[in-house]
Design a protein around this motif. Structure first.
Motif, PDB file in Angstrom:
ATOM      1  N   UNK A   1     -19.786   6.606 -39.664  1.00 24.18           N
ATOM      2  CA  UNK A   1     -20.658   6.302 -38.527  1.00 24.18           C
ATOM      3  C   UNK A   1     -19.915   5.398 -37.529  1.00 24.18           C
ATOM      4  N   UNK A   2     -19.244   4.388 -38.041  1.00 21.41           N
ATOM      5  CA  UNK A   2     -18.550   3.466 -37.130  1.00 21.41           C
ATOM      6  C   UNK A   2     -17.403   4.192 -36.429  1.00 21.41           C
ATOM      7  N   UNK A   3     -16.761   5.128 -37.119  1.00 22.79           N
ATOM      8  CA  UNK A   3     -15.685   5.915 -36.501  1.00 22.79           C
ATOM      9  C   UNK A   3     -16.220   6.788 -35.385  1.00 22.79           C
TER      10      UNK A   3
ATOM     11  N   UNK B   1     -23.230  12.325 -45.982  1.00 23.09           N
ATOM     12  CA  UNK B   1     -21.921  12.557 -45.361  1.00 23.09           C
ATOM     13  C   UNK B   1     -21.625  11.503 -44.311  1.00 23.09           C
ATOM     14  N   UNK B   2     -22.669  10.998 -43.678  1.00 21.50           N
ATOM     15  CA  UNK B   2     -22.477   9.988 -42.629  1.00 21.50           C
ATOM     16  C   UNK B   2     -23.813   9.284 -42.415  1.00 21.50           C
ATOM     17  N   UNK B   3     -23.746   8.027 -41.981  1.00 26.23           N
ATOM     18  CA  UNK B   3     -24.955   7.284 -41.614  1.00 26.23           C
ATOM     19  C   UNK B   3     -25.158   7.356 -40.104  1.00 26.23           C
ATOM     20  N   UNK B   4     -26.341   6.945 -39.657  1.00 33.63           N
ATOM     21  CA  UNK B   4     -26.592   6.767 -38.230  1.00 33.63           C
ATOM     22  C   UNK B   4     -27.595   5.649 -38.050  1.00 33.63           C
ATOM     23  N   UNK B   5     -27.703   5.170 -36.838  1.00 31.81           N
ATOM     24  CA  UNK B   5     -28.787   4.261 -36.474  1.00 31.81           C
ATOM     25  C   UNK B   5     -29.589   4.936 -35.362  1.00 31.81           C
TER      26      UNK B   5
ATOM     27  N   UNK C   1     -15.282  12.182 -37.999  1.00 28.33           N
ATOM     28  CA  UNK C   1     -16.137  11.298 -38.784  1.00 28.33           C
ATOM     29  C   UNK C   1     -16.401  11.757 -40.199  1.00 28.33           C
ATOM     30  N   UNK C   2     -16.263  13.044 -40.517  1.00 28.25           N
ATOM     31  CA  UNK C   2     -16.700  13.452 -41.849  1.00 28.25           C
ATOM     32  C   UNK C   2     -15.822  14.564 -42.376  1.00 28.25           C
ATOM     33  N   UNK C   3     -15.704  14.637 -43.726  1.00 27.20           N
ATOM     34  CA  UNK C   3     -14.899  15.716 -44.296  1.00 27.20           C
ATOM     35  C   UNK C   3     -15.574  17.062 -44.111  1.00 27.20           C
ATOM     36  N   UNK C   4     -14.780  18.119 -44.116  1.00 32.09           N
ATOM     37  CA  UNK C   4     -15.345  19.468 -44.089  1.00 32.09           C
ATOM     38  C   UNK C   4     -16.124  19.679 -45.375  1.00 32.09           C
TER      39      UNK C   4
ATOM     40  N   UNK D   1     -29.405  -2.816 -36.191  1.00 37.67           N
ATOM     41  CA  UNK D   1     -28.729  -2.486 -37.455  1.00 37.67           C
ATOM     42  C   UNK D   1     -27.273  -2.115 -37.235  1.00 37.67           C
ATOM     43  N   UNK D   2     -27.000  -1.385 -36.144  1.00 34.52           N
ATOM     44  CA  UNK D   2     -25.627  -0.969 -35.871  1.00 34.52           C
ATOM     45  C   UNK D   2     -24.746  -2.177 -35.571  1.00 34.52           C
ATOM     46  N   UNK D   3     -25.229  -3.070 -34.710  1.00 32.45           N
ATOM     47  CA  UNK D   3     -24.438  -4.254 -34.361  1.00 32.45           C
ATOM     48  C   UNK D   3     -24.194  -5.120 -35.588  1.00 32.45           C
ATOM     49  N   UNK D   4     -25.212  -5.268 -36.433  1.00 32.17           N
ATOM     50  CA  UNK D   4     -25.035  -6.111 -37.617  1.00 32.17           C
ATOM     51  C   UNK D   4     -24.017  -5.481 -38.569  1.00 32.17           C
TER      52      UNK D   4
END
Ligand code: SF4
Length: 342
Positions: free
Chosen positions: A326-328, A149-153, A335-338, A66-69
């Motif tokens: 997530x990509x950052x 706030x952020x995604x992950x794989x 990666x995410x705002x306070x 999923x991350x690579x795609x």
């Protein structure tokens, strides 16, 4: 054979043992037609590692987890993206490419994890846990990603959790919706994890007893590699756990003689050609959603440019922030705002 009879297409070496000589003549014309249509439509096919071997080896332009795609979807220069995967992956591609046509060959190709949680669930959990970051697995709808706030794989969850907790100065976060991934990530980090009762219907079926039985049958040289969507006791019984991309890296680097991949069936089938030194033990569970994608459906979607994925622009904008963060994270940038900036 007379002069007018077209030669039978040759079965590619990568498919030997996976597709029979009688099946291949039915599939080969579809492969040729799809590869022609890709040029006509200026299309690129992104295929998940769980796709059928004839898709993975014969028509895919880019393969991966999923991350690579998601990363490759950002870089796509073609006008049309065909997602040979499940619905949330096509939505992610559309979120990252709002001006491109994103085709999903079968809209019914869902995911038990993506269907486990709604945007309302995330809003409720945020109200119950104010000040804590919300990390959502990429196996979620755009609406759910938009609330996060952020995604992950499965391949970067530890890194994402640790980055966002450190940036926010908190000792725990929410990791939704896979309860088993949450347990497996909690075992690898000092940060606390608040989870949700979702599960992958394929990986939750495995048990440590399955692994013990197969080890008994195949002996000490068997290396067991489990996906972190498996229950914690299964991961503990394995020799290594990682995303499908990390499984590929492990087999390339370690060249084990014999491997059991505790994941979806096509993973081992698709790896056989690139790892001839390794014997893959076939004891796997099949994802019915991934298997809805066929060559016929890919061909039809390219012919008709349908079904297309649409995402509400406001939702897509917010979901993109979560995916971009997530990509950052992989680039070691904030990666995410306070919390107060949300
Ligand atoms: S294998 Fe599991 S997580 Fe992957 S698409 Fe199928 S149901 Fe979803």
């Amino acid at each position: 054979m007379n002069a007018e009879t077209p030669a039978l297409p040759v079965l590619p070496a990568a498919l030997e043992g996976l597709i029979t000589a009688t099946e291949w003549p039915q599939l080969a014309p579809l492969v040729a037609e799809i590869n022609r249509l890709k040029i006509d439509r200026d299309a690129v096919i992104l295929a998940h590692n769980y796709m059928r071997p004839e898709i993975f080896h014969c028509v895919a332009d880019i393969t991966g987890d999923s991350l690579a795609l998601a990363q490759k979807a950002v870089e796509a220069t073609a006008s049309v993206i065909v997602m040979a995967g499940v619905h949330f992956m096509a939505e992610t591609a559309k979120v990252l490419n709002p001006d491109k046509v994103v085709l999903m060959p079968d809209l019914q190709a869902g995911c038990s994890l993506a269907e486990a949680i709604t945007a309302d669930d995330v809003r409720r959990l945020k109200a119950e846990h104010p000040g804590l970051p919300v990390v959502v697995y990429v196996n979620t709808s755009a609406e759910v990603k938009a609330e996060a706030d952020v995604c992950c794989t499965s391949g970067n969850a530890v890194q994402v959790v640790e980055s966002i907790c450190a940036e926010w100065g908190v000792d725990r976060c929410l990791l939704l919706p896979d309860r088993y991934l949450a347990e497996n990530i909690a075992a690898q980090t000092r940060y606390g994890i608040i989870s949700f009762p979702g599960a992958c219907e394929v990986h939750e079926l495995y048990t440590p007893e399955d692994i013990a039985d197969i080890r008994d049958s195949f002996g000490d040289d068997l290396v067991v590699i489990a996906h972190p969507e498996c229950p914690r006791p299964v991961v503990e019984a394995a020799d290594f756990a990682g995303s499908t991309a990390q499984m590929i890296d492990f087999i390339r680097d370690q060249s084990p003689a014999r491997v059991l991949l505790v994941t979806e069936c096509s993973m081992g089938e698709n790896l056989m050609a690139s790892a001839p030194q390794t014997e893959f033990i076939r004891a796997c569970n099949m994802c019915p959603h991934m298997k809805r994608i066929t060559l016929e459906k890919i061909r039809d979607s390219l012919l008709t440019l349908d079904p297309q994925i649409t995402v509400d622009p406001a939702i897509a904008h917010k979901a993109r922030l979560s995916v971009d963060r997530m990509l950052a994270c992989g680039r070691n940038t904030p990666i995410a705002p306070e919390p107060e900036a949300r």
